[in-house]
Scaffold this motif. Sequence first.
Motif: not given
Length: 89
Positions: A24-32
């Motif tokens: 499941k997605k944890k609710g955050f991510g990264f954009v480079t």
Amino acid sequence: LAAIFRPIGTIIGVKLVEDRSTGKKKGFGFVTFEKPESADLAISRMHGKEVDGRPLTVKRATARGEKADEDDAPDGEHSRAPEDEEWAT
């Protein structure tokens, strides 16, 4: 995330963080972004903006275990990204 941040600048990577055991997605991510200026613009334009009924937190990523460099950030909102990488989360 790419669709939300694409108008700000050229994106070279997007990572959504998942729980290893459940997937499941944890609710955050990264954009480079390609350019550091785009990351700065993303922070100033997108931090606090509501998406799908939830406010975004957009700041520079820090390496695990590192504290945010508050001298660089207004009100401690963001910090430096790991070397050679500009992130907005």
